[in-house]
Design an enzyme around this catalytic site. Structure first.
Site, short mmCIF file in Angstrom:
data_model
loop_
_atom_site.label_atom_id
_atom_site.label_comp_id
_atom_site.label_asym_id
_atom_site.label_seq_id
_atom_site.Cartn_x
_atom_site.Cartn_y
_atom_site.Cartn_z
N ASP A 1 -9.34 -4.86 -5.40
CA ASP A 1 -8.89 -3.82 -4.47
C ASP A 1 -9.21 -2.45 -5.08
OD1 ASP A 1 -7.55 -2.08 -2.78
OD2 ASP A 1 -5.54 -2.69 -3.46
N SER B 1 0.84 -1.19 0.00
CA SER B 1 0.00 0.00 0.00
C SER B 1 0.88 1.25 0.00
CB SER B 1 -0.96 -0.03 1.19
OG SER B 1 -2.04 0.84 0.98
N HIS C 1 -6.48 -6.21 -1.40
CA HIS C 1 -5.40 -5.31 -0.99
C HIS C 1 -4.24 -6.04 -0.31
CE1 HIS C 1 -4.12 -1.17 -0.56
NE2 HIS C 1 -3.89 -1.32 0.72
#
Length: 875
Positions: free
Chosen positions: A416, A175, A441
């Site tokens: 995601d 991320s 994710h």
């Protein structure tokens, strides 16, 4: 400074972004997780400010990093180091949840290193996030660039401490941490061999990705699971507003949704539902699949249940049966939320919103003005929405990264929502997109489980194989054999500190240079020089990766074909030769012709500690970036012809329209082909042709005069354009724009078409030229002022009949940056062998160049002698 009482839109924005903390979500399922004893914690004394030199910049703090050496093969084996780059949370939960490192440590014999992000966890210079947020001076050091520099310092320190200089480093992040991993590889390629950037939305900045990208994916996730579920959610927002508008409407909504506190605004309930749906989509992983769970709850209600009843059933399906539901669940302050709020208000401006009817959510555009006001209210700063793309890139990502980046995996799961801002296509042979249709994710870097679906197993397998390939053969460390030739005949030797004349090869093999370059050979006895000729990479016998044909077809190979790499090659060869010949005190004079002349001058500018001086013959260093008029080349050609013969000049001018006239007739091209390919021995030149002959006969006479009497004349270009080395250089950095855009030459109009130039280069090599790079890296603008300030010991020699003289240096810049030019000289004539028939002006040009070089060498010896005396006196 205000507290976190912000507009709802901003809180919603925060709730989305802080959810990128993957480890916090994963380990919340098992709060009793015990981290293995194999993990050892250390603290590095880190610099607060890496980029300034104020007294406070040298303040230090303790930065936490954790090492797991259980499977490491050790420094002697050059075993790799896998590094997890901490993101917007404490490092604690990452140690267990990020399984990619521990799952693969044994296979790679890797040392595992986890580094905590500054200002999070136990790595906070202020002691706590609350103190940091309150301290406006300290907050200034809380940014991604400083964090990356932290990681660089820790890793350089560890490699030195562990004697692991040859151990390749692979950085991994998820991320925001995935963005950091990709950016670390771009900014510190000398430290990390490669990067795995999982679910890294590096394109969700500066309007590269549409604002509704995030919510469009959330909507698709729900719609793919159940059309009726999607429709129920889409209709629910207006239903909530409808009930809320009634007397006691908020109380009714509170009862129906069993909120722990009475709703004050309907937007609070909508924000709560928004967060549930968004997180369900973001972490829609097996075997739970929360999106499916919510839709089962919504669709599973008995017939006749109204919309709000079904929506509440979805909440219960997601959260479980509770006595009440805390709608503030996603709003409570935490270290991550507070820290990320600052990062958003400074540089991490990811504009997430949605328009009218483009998702299943109500309209909520990202309002930059409101965002700015909220940030000013909270922190007293104005966000910098363009900084990420300015500092790290992002615009035209395919083109830009293909030019210079390598060894990055961008992994994404298309369920995601952040995949909408991710890299979803391969950019080059080693900047790769590994994506799965059903992935969520950062799922690929979490612990592997027996229940993992096959597509997830295969995704991880592909990533591992790519990393294995990088480690097995680090491309940047690949070597090739570069040819150089030495002539020792007249060298006075290292003991006499006799000079070295080094000829820098240009766009061709050096074989011919060894014969035709008389300047080095003829002056060797006088200077007692060692003569060195170095071949340019990718030419002659100095082609990396096999043949030039193969090199030019392979994007990842010809990326190493540039002037910057080339002059670095020359530097390495010369330093090596000085070392093996014990010639550290022998001055080096660099010599080059045309493009090689440019290289010679640039070498002196970039490596003045290696080259005492440079002779740059016919070097058009000013024919870049619009410094020289684009018609300069053809203006000189025209002048040359006009001064020799006005008749020739006029004939050539008239010939272009005559050619067009004949070509327009039936069989006109056939007529031209015959007229210009037929042997014709009776003409000696334009002026020598009879007065009655037509224009084309007179022009063809010149062709014969130049080419000789041949059975036919080949007008085709030499070689395949796509395999031409010089064409690659033109299409990458050597963007010399030559045209005829006005009626001031003897040639027809032909403006330089930049767009067409870009398209041709893109078609041939898949790259876009960089017309400003040469002037950016080597300079060119305001050449007198710039070189006067810092350059020295360069001769720019040129003949004014050479059409490239229009882009050359024609005036002295300083006492030691000199222009030696002749009115009648041609291209690189001064470097060719001297002949008895040479005109006096050419003899004098060479004599002048020799005297200048002689003066530099004498001054060098005087300085060397004075230096030795000072050393002796000191001793």
């Amino acid at each position: 400074m205000k507290s976190f009482s912000l507009s709802y839109q901003w809180l919603l924005f925060l709730s989305l972004l802080f959810s990128t903390s993957i480890s916090a979500r994963k380990l919340s399922e098992d709060p009793n997780t015990i981290v293995s004893d194999d993990f050892k914690t250390f603290f590095y004394t880190q610099t607060l400010d890496h980029f300034n030199y104020r007294p406070e910049s040298y303040t230090t703090f303790k930065q936490r990093y954790v090492i797991n050496s259980k499977y490491w093969g050790g420094a002697n084996e050059s075993a790799p180091i896998f590094v997890y780059l901490g993101a917007e949370a404490s490092l604690d939960k990452d140690l267990d949840s990020i399984g990619f490192l521990t799952d693969n440590a044994a296979r790679f014999k890797a040392l595992l290193v986890y580094i905590e992000h500054r200002f999070y966890g136990k790595s906070n210079p202020s002691g706590s996030i609350e103190k940091t947020i309150e301290n406006k001076d300290m907050r200034g050091y809380f940014n991604s660039a400083q964090a990356l520099a932290d990681y660089a310092e820790v890793l350089v320190y560890l490699k030195k401490k562990l004697h692991a200089q040859n151990s390749p480093i692979i950085v991994v992040g998820g991320s925001y941490g995935g963005m950091l991993a990709a950016w670390f590889r771009l900014k510190y390629p000398h430290i990390s061999l490669g990067a795995l950037a999982s679910s890294a939305p590096i394109l969700y900045f500066n309007e590269i990705t549409p604002q509704n990208g995030f919510y469009s994916v959330v909507t698709k996730d729900f719609k793919d699971v159940s059309e009726s579920c999607y429709e129920t959610i889409r209709k629910s927002w207006s239903e909530i507003d409808k009930v809320a508008s009634k007397p006691n409407g908020l109380s009714i909504l509170s009862q129906r949704f069993k909120t722990c506190t009475t709703l004050k605004e309907s937007s609070d309930l909508k924000a709560y539902l928004d967060s549930i749906y968004s997180q369900a989509a973001q972490y829609n992983e097996p075997p739970r699949y929360p999106v499916t769970g919510i839709c089962r709850g919504i669709d599973g209600e008995s017939e006749g249940t109204d919309i709000l009843g079904r929506i509440f059933a979805g909440v219960v399906a997601n959260k479980g049966e509770r006595s009440c539901y805390d709608i503030n669940e996603y709003k409570y302050p935490s270290e991550t939320k507070m820290g990320w709020a600052w990062q958003q208000c400074s540089e991490m401006v990811m504009p997430i919103g949605r328009g009218v009817d483009d998702t299943m959510f109500p309209q909520e555009n990202f309002n930059s003005n409101d965002f700015i006001e909220d940030c000013k209210s909270m922190f007293g700063v104005v966000p910098r929405p363009h900084w990420v793309t300015t500092y790290y890139g992002g615009q035209d990502i395919n083109l830009v990264l293909k030019r210079f980046a390598s060894n990055i995996i961008f992994s994404n799961g298309l369920r995601d929502p952040y995949s909408s801002g991710g890299v979803l296509e391969d950019i080059s042979d080693n900047i790769l997109s590994v994506r799965t249709v059903d992935g969520s994710h950062c799922l690929d870097i979490l612990k592997a489980r027996q229940i993992d679906p096959q597509w997830l197993v295969m995704q991880r397998k592909v990533e591992i194989e790519i990393i294995e390939g990088w480690i097995r053969k680090p491309e940047s460390y690949t070597t090739f054999n570069q040819r150089y030739v030495i002539n020792w005949k007249y060298w006075g030797g290292a003991n006499a500190s006799a000079p070295i004349f080094a000829y820098l090869g240009e766009e061709g093999p050096i074989d011919n240079d060894l014969v035709i370059l008389g300047f080095l050979r003829e002056n060797a006895p006088c200077f007692k020089t060692l003569q060195v000729f170095i071949e340019h990479r990718f030419y002659g016998q100095s082609v990396p990766f096999g043949s030039i044909e193969e090199a030019m077809k392979n994007h990842s190979i010809h990326d190493y074909f540039s002037s910057v790499q080339t002059i670095t090659d020359y530097a390495e060869v010369l330093m090596y030769l000085k070392k093996i010949l014990f010639a550290q005190n022998s001055p080096i004079i660099i010599i080059g012709a045309s493009y090689g002349g440019m290289l010679a001058s640039w070498f002196r500018l970039k490596y003045p500690h290696i080259a005492l001086s440079a002779l740059a013959s016919s070097a058009p260093i000013l024919y870049f970036d619009g410094i020289t008029l684009q018609n300069g080349y053809y203006s000189v050609v025209t002048k040359d012809f006009k001064e020799v013969s006005k008749n020739w000049y006029k004939t050539i001018i008239m010939s272009w329209s005559e050619i067009d006239k004949i070509a327009s007739k039936p069989n006109g091209l056939s007529v031209l082909s015959k007229r210009f390919k037929t042997c014709a021995t009776q003409y000696e030149g334009t002026d020598g042709a009879s007065k009655g002959t037509d224009i084309l006969v007179r022009v063809f006479a010149d062709v014969i005069g130049l080419k000789g009497n041949q059975s036919c004349y080949d007008m085709s270009q030499d070689g395949d354009l796509s395999e031409s080395e010089w064409v690659w250089q033109i299409c990458s950095e050597m963007a010399i724009s030559i045209d005829r855009d006005r009626n001031d030459t003897m040639f027809p109009l032909e403006p330089f078409d930049l767009k067409q130039y870009y398209e041709e280069c893109k078609n041939i090599f898949g790259v876009r030229p960089r017309p400003h790079w040469v002037t950016t890296y080597y300079a060119g603008y305001h050449i007198k002022l710039v070189l006067h300030r810092f350059a020295s010991n360069i001769i720019f020699s040129i003949g004014l009949r050479d059409f490239y003289s229009s882009g050359g240096v024609l005036e002295d810049i300083s006492d030691s940056v000199l222009a030696v030019h002749t009115l009648n000289g041609s291209h690189c004539l001064d470097l060719l062998p001297a002949e008895e028939s040479d005109p006096q002006w050419l003899v004098m040009q060479r004599k002048r160049e020799v005297e200048i070089i002689e003066g530099w060498i004498k001054q060098y010896y005087a300085d060397l002698l004075a230096f030795k005396k000072s050393i002796e006196e000191h001793v």
